[in-house]
Design a protein around this motif. Structure first.
Motif, PDB file in Angstrom:
ATOM      1  N   ALA A  32       0.842  -1.204   0.000  1.00  0.00           N
ATOM      2  CA  ALA A  32       0.000   0.000   0.000  1.00  0.00           C
ATOM      3  C   ALA A  32       0.877   1.255   0.000  1.00  0.00           C
ATOM      4  O   ALA A  32       0.592   2.241  -0.698  1.00  0.00           O
ATOM      5  N   VAL A  33       1.982   1.216   0.745  1.00  0.00           N
ATOM      6  CA  VAL A  33       2.931   2.345   0.745  1.00  0.00           C
ATOM      7  C   VAL A  33       3.456   2.549  -0.675  1.00  0.00           C
ATOM      8  O   VAL A  33       3.497   3.664  -1.195  1.00  0.00           O
ATOM      9  N   PHE A  34       3.816   1.429  -1.289  1.00  0.00           N
ATOM     10  CA  PHE A  34       4.366   1.499  -2.641  1.00  0.00           C
ATOM     11  C   PHE A  34       3.345   2.097  -3.619  1.00  0.00           C
ATOM     12  O   PHE A  34       3.681   2.949  -4.450  1.00  0.00           O
ATOM     13  N   LEU A  35       2.069   1.679  -3.476  1.00  0.00           N
ATOM     14  CA  LEU A  35       1.033   2.180  -4.398  1.00  0.00           C
ATOM     15  C   LEU A  35       0.812   3.677  -4.209  1.00  0.00           C
ATOM     16  O   LEU A  35       0.719   4.434  -5.178  1.00  0.00           O
ATOM     17  N   LEU A  36       0.745   4.106  -2.952  1.00  0.00           N
ATOM     18  CA  LEU A  36       0.519   5.533  -2.713  1.00  0.00           C
ATOM     19  C   LEU A  36       1.708   6.352  -3.241  1.00  0.00           C
ATOM     20  O   LEU A  36       1.534   7.394  -3.871  1.00  0.00           O
ATOM     21  N   LYS A  37       2.891   5.828  -3.025  1.00  0.00           N
ATOM     22  CA  LYS A  37       4.103   6.515  -3.492  1.00  0.00           C
ATOM     23  C   LYS A  37       4.120   6.582  -5.022  1.00  0.00           C
ATOM     24  O   LYS A  37       4.555   7.572  -5.613  1.00  0.00           O
ATOM     25  N   THR A  38       3.635   5.515  -5.649  1.00  0.00           N
ATOM     26  CA  THR A  38       3.627   5.470  -7.117  1.00  0.00           C
ATOM     27  C   THR A  38       2.603   6.440  -7.704  1.00  0.00           C
ATOM     28  O   THR A  38       2.846   7.082  -8.723  1.00  0.00           O
ATOM     29  N   ASN A  66       4.447   3.576 -17.264  1.00  0.00           N
ATOM     30  CA  ASN A  66       5.541   3.501 -16.284  1.00  0.00           C
ATOM     31  C   ASN A  66       5.056   2.929 -14.956  1.00  0.00           C
ATOM     32  O   ASN A  66       5.743   2.127 -14.325  1.00  0.00           O
ATOM     33  N   GLU A  67       3.845   3.364 -14.565  1.00  0.00           N
ATOM     34  CA  GLU A  67       3.311   2.890 -13.285  1.00  0.00           C
ATOM     35  C   GLU A  67       2.996   1.393 -13.364  1.00  0.00           C
ATOM     36  O   GLU A  67       3.270   0.632 -12.438  1.00  0.00           O
ATOM     37  N   THR A  68       2.396   1.009 -14.520  1.00  0.00           N
ATOM     38  CA  THR A  68       2.064  -0.409 -14.706  1.00  0.00           C
ATOM     39  C   THR A  68       3.346  -1.238 -14.617  1.00  0.00           C
ATOM     40  O   THR A  68       3.380  -2.283 -13.959  1.00  0.00           O
ATOM     41  N   ARG A  69       4.394  -0.739 -15.294  1.00  0.00           N
ATOM     42  CA  ARG A  69       5.651  -1.494 -15.300  1.00  0.00           C
ATOM     43  C   ARG A  69       6.246  -1.570 -13.893  1.00  0.00           C
ATOM     44  O   ARG A  69       6.735  -2.606 -13.456  1.00  0.00           O
ATOM     45  N   ALA A  70       6.157  -0.441 -13.160  1.00  0.00           N
ATOM     46  CA  ALA A  70       6.726  -0.425 -11.809  1.00  0.00           C
ATOM     47  C   ALA A  70       6.017  -1.431 -10.904  1.00  0.00           C
ATOM     48  O   ALA A  70       6.665  -2.160 -10.138  1.00  0.00           O
ATOM     49  N   ILE A  71       4.683  -1.492 -11.008  1.00  0.00           N
ATOM     50  CA  ILE A  71       3.928  -2.427 -10.143  1.00  0.00           C
ATOM     51  C   ILE A  71       4.241  -3.868 -10.543  1.00  0.00           C
ATOM     52  O   ILE A  71       4.432  -4.746  -9.705  1.00  0.00           O
ATOM     53  N   LYS A  72       4.316  -4.073 -11.867  1.00  0.00           N
ATOM     54  CA  LYS A  72       4.581  -5.437 -12.337  1.00  0.00           C
ATOM     55  C   LYS A  72       5.984  -5.884 -11.916  1.00  0.00           C
ATOM     56  O   LYS A  72       6.193  -7.044 -11.560  1.00  0.00           O
ATOM     57  N   GLN A  73       6.891  -4.954 -11.955  1.00  0.00           N
ATOM     58  CA  GLN A  73       8.261  -5.283 -11.537  1.00  0.00           C
ATOM     59  C   GLN A  73       8.288  -5.763 -10.095  1.00  0.00           C
ATOM     60  O   GLN A  73       9.014  -6.669  -9.738  1.00  0.00           O
ATOM     61  N   SER A 126      -7.247  -3.048  -9.809  1.00  0.00           N
ATOM     62  CA  SER A 126      -6.698  -2.698  -8.492  1.00  0.00           C
ATOM     63  C   SER A 126      -5.811  -1.465  -8.600  1.00  0.00           C
ATOM     64  O   SER A 126      -5.847  -0.583  -7.731  1.00  0.00           O
ATOM     65  N   ALA A 127      -5.019  -1.422  -9.692  1.00  0.00           N
ATOM     66  CA  ALA A 127      -4.146  -0.265  -9.882  1.00  0.00           C
ATOM     67  C   ALA A 127      -4.980   0.989 -10.093  1.00  0.00           C
ATOM     68  O   ALA A 127      -4.687   2.059  -9.526  1.00  0.00           O
ATOM     69  N   THR A 128      -6.055   0.855 -10.875  1.00  0.00           N
ATOM     70  CA  THR A 128      -6.917   2.010 -11.134  1.00  0.00           C
ATOM     71  C   THR A 128      -7.552   2.484  -9.831  1.00  0.00           C
ATOM     72  O   THR A 128      -7.619   3.693  -9.552  1.00  0.00           O
ATOM     73  N   THR A 129      -8.037   1.523  -9.030  1.00  0.00           N
ATOM     74  CA  THR A 129      -8.650   1.875  -7.746  1.00  0.00           C
ATOM     75  C   THR A 129      -7.653   2.650  -6.878  1.00  0.00           C
ATOM     76  O   THR A 129      -7.968   3.707  -6.307  1.00  0.00           O
ATOM     77  N   ALA A 130      -6.422   2.118  -6.792  1.00  0.00           N
ATOM     78  CA  ALA A 130      -5.406   2.765  -5.956  1.00  0.00           C
ATOM     79  C   ALA A 130      -5.081   4.155  -6.481  1.00  0.00           C
ATOM     80  O   ALA A 130      -4.927   5.110  -5.709  1.00  0.00           O
ATOM     81  N   CYS A 131      -5.002   4.267  -7.812  1.00  0.00           N
ATOM     82  CA  CYS A 131      -4.663   5.550  -8.427  1.00  0.00           C
ATOM     83  C   CYS A 131      -5.746   6.592  -8.123  1.00  0.00           C
ATOM     84  O   CYS A 131      -5.450   7.722  -7.723  1.00  0.00           O
ATOM     85  N   ASN A 132      -7.014   6.176  -8.309  1.00  0.00           N
ATOM     86  CA  ASN A 132      -8.120   7.103  -8.057  1.00  0.00           C
ATOM     87  C   ASN A 132      -8.159   7.531  -6.590  1.00  0.00           C
ATOM     88  O   ASN A 132      -8.381   8.710  -6.275  1.00  0.00           O
ATOM     89  N   ALA A 133      -7.937   6.563  -5.709  1.00  0.00           N
ATOM     90  CA  ALA A 133      -7.963   6.870  -4.271  1.00  0.00           C
ATOM     91  C   ALA A 133      -6.833   7.842  -3.912  1.00  0.00           C
ATOM     92  O   ALA A 133      -7.033   8.809  -3.166  1.00  0.00           O
TER      93      ALA A 133
END
Lengths: 410, 199
Positions: free
Chosen positions: B94-100, B110-117, B126-133
């Protein structure tokens, strides 16, 4: 107060188990991070999205890790370099697998190109940092300890140095000359390693001749088995084999030349192994046969014929230039620069080398075309008025005879 | 296919190099991802610190909206990481998602690649949800408070570090094939094949 060299410094380190601070040598495995560098693999030959994505992901890991490494302070950088084997594997895999510009490789998508370029730059900067014992006034390693560190931990070895020259030498020659000069200066054992490597390099030339079915009986190290099949010649062998062998020839000649071009001081070591006559013999046996085959064979794909011809021409030139670098650095330069008090042995050397190569008539012509033999002899006459004219005339007649034999105008 | 190289022969047949194997097995990438997750877990920046920081800098009336956003990010992290790795792993994700996402309006490449990495394949929703939040949380912060959040992330990150050699002028030039003469047309270099008028 003067700052101690890194190899003599101690630092406070928090023990992972007890949590207590303890004083440890600055160069200590405990201070290296477990980072797990991934190995480098070349870009995929096909543009399959899955393969490309994997390449990009791998590249991104390498770029991030190398950025992290390069941003470390001097002491932590060296801890990582010495004690993290995954980093060494990553760097060496790049040197081994990175496509050379002269390799056959389809064009890459922009994203892959950018990733490739950034890894290229970061790997160079990493080797640059690894090749200097003094990064700044306060950040340095005792020179002899630096020599031991890079040698004992295989941070550099002869294969790596050759790869570094061929990958980075074109645009970064001045920097690279300093780097490699520094490495050999602080660790003379690399000269011994180079000496031990030359027989393997000569063996590569033999193996290329062998692939082309051009190995002469006297070149064979071991007796041939009675049932051993004779290898097919370049004119008869399958096209794919011919292509692979030409690529190998191209890489070998380019790498050898790139190394000697950047580090000509290696010439003496090569000379000790009778490298010049082995090189001219190799050329004589290999190049005319290959030329003939590429001209005469029927290729379904004409572009392959042109490509092989171009690679062969390139390889020929690199062999001739390699020969010239070695001859020049071991004999001609000392004469020109009056480096030696007694230049007579060098003059004798040049005459000896030129005389010995006369039977390799095709080589003589091609070499003379690029580096006129008459000019070198003229130089010798200028510095040594007592030069035996019979010998120089013999050589010049030999060269003229070689031109006449190959029916090419002088 | 790996091309045969001169230096390959040196690596294989001489005794002056370290013998290594660089096939780059697929587990290589998986090991790297788990190493990255370990590093995030070891980071001093915890989810608790972030929630305390964010709720501490906004007015009481916005707490509900902020908490809602943080909860959504945590939920998205759970979907991406899975439940096998425990609450600590979910929180560090969750820290990583908020930071991203805290400075992004949408999920880009870039964000997709970072999460996949970091986590391997993941559900895009899930990524969209985190991004919107993250976007909703950030929109409740003033410019000054957002800077405070940036600083919190940077203090615990690798940004702003000076790279060795940044002033080195590096050339990407590489040795290319030299120019060659054309192939002799219908020709041969064999002496006996050459045209002669000597009948």
């Amino acid at each position: 107060m003067p700052v101690l060299p890194l190899d003599e410094r101690c630092v406070d380190h928090k023990d992972a188990v007890s949590g207590k601070l303890q004083s440890v040598p600055a160069l200590n495995p405990k201070r290296a991070q477990s980072r797990h560098f991934v190995v480098y693999l070349p870009p995929p030959a096909s543009c399959s999205p899955a393969l490309l994505e994997e390449f990009l992901e791998r590249s991104e890991f390498i770029i991030q890790d190398l950025h992290w490494l390069l941003s470390l302070p001097h002491d932590l950088f060296w801890c990582q370099v010495i004690f993290d084997e995954s980093l060494q594997k990553c760097l060496d895999s790049f040197l081994s697998n990175c496509p050379r510009r002269y390799d056959l490789h389809p064009p890459l998508p922009v994203a892959a190109q950018n990733a490739q370029r950034e890894i290229h730059r970061c790997v160079f900067l990493t080797f640059l940092r690894m090749s200097t014992h003094k990064e700044s006034k306060d950040h340095y390693i005792t020179p002899c300890v630096f020599g031991e560190i890079i040698y004992n931990n295989y941070l550099f070895d002869i294969a790596k140095l050759m790869d570094i020259c061929v990958l980075f030498g074109k645009g970064n020659s001045a920097l690279l000359q300093k780097m490699i000069g520094n490495i050999f200066q602080h660790q003379p054992s690399y000269y011994q390693d180079l000496n031990d490597s030359v027989p393997t390099l000569l063996q590569v030339l033999c193996s290329i001749l062998d692939v082309f079915g051009l190995q002469q009986d006297q070149d064979l190290v071991e007796p041939q088995k009675l049932e051993a099949q004779k290898r097919s010649t370049p004119l008869e062998m399958p096209v794919q084999e011919l292509k692979d062998a030409v690529l190998y020839f191209c890489d070998s000649s380019s790498t050898l030349w790139a190394f000697l071009d950047i580090f000509p001081a290696a010439s003496d070591t090569f000379r000790k192994h009778d490298f010049l006559s082995r090189l001219s013999n190799f050329y004589e046996l290999c190049c005319p046969e290959l030329e003939n085959a590429i001209i005469k064979r029927k290729f379904e794909d004409k572009s392959m014929q042109t490509d092989l011809w171009r690679r062969l021409s390139h390889s020929r030139k690199k062999i001739l230039e390699t020969f010239h670098i070695i001859l020049s650095n071991t004999c001609l330069q000392p004469i020109l620069e009056h480096r030696a008090e007694n230049i007579q042995p060098y003059i004798e050397d040049v005459l000896q080398v030129l005389t010995v190569l006369l039977p390799d008539r095709r080589f003589v012509c091609d070499y003379d075309e690029l580096f006129p033999v008459a000019e070198d002899l003229n130089l010798l006459q200028q510095v040594s008025p007592t030069l035996d004219e019979t010998r120089t005339s013999y050589i010049l007649h030999g060269v003229q005879g070689a031109w006449a034999d190959t029916r090419r105008p002088i | 296919m790996v091309l045969p190289r001169l230096t390959g022969a040196l690596r294989s047949f001489s005794n002056v190099t370290r013998q290594d194997d660089y096939r780059g097995e697929s587990s290589d990438l998986m090991n790297k991802r788990s190493k990255l997750r370990e590093q995030v877990l070891e980071s001093d920046l915890t989810w608790k610190k972030i929630t305390q920081f964010v709720t501490g800098i906004v007015d009481q009336k916005e707490h509900e909206a902020i908490n809602e956003g943080l909860k959504e990010i945590l939920q998205a992290a759970k979907q991406i990481v899975g439940t096998d790795y425990g609450q600590e792993a979910v929180e560090s994700a969750a820290v990583f998602l908020l930071k991203t996402f805290y400075v992004k309006e949408s999920v880009g490449q870039n964000e997709t690649r970072a999460i996949k990495q970091m986590f391997g394949p993941f559900p895009p929703t899930s990524a969209t949800t985190a991004c919107n939040a993250a976007y909703r949380i950030v929109s409740l912060l003033s410019h000054e408070k957002l800077n405070g959040l940036s600083q919190l992330f940077q203090e615990n990150g690798e940004e702003d570090k000076v790279l060795f050699g940044k002033n080195v002028i590096f050339s990407f030039d590489m040795y290319e094939l030299e120019k060659a003469d054309d192939i002799p047309i219908n020709g041969s270099i064999d002496i006996e094949d050459q045209l002669t008028l000597d009948f």
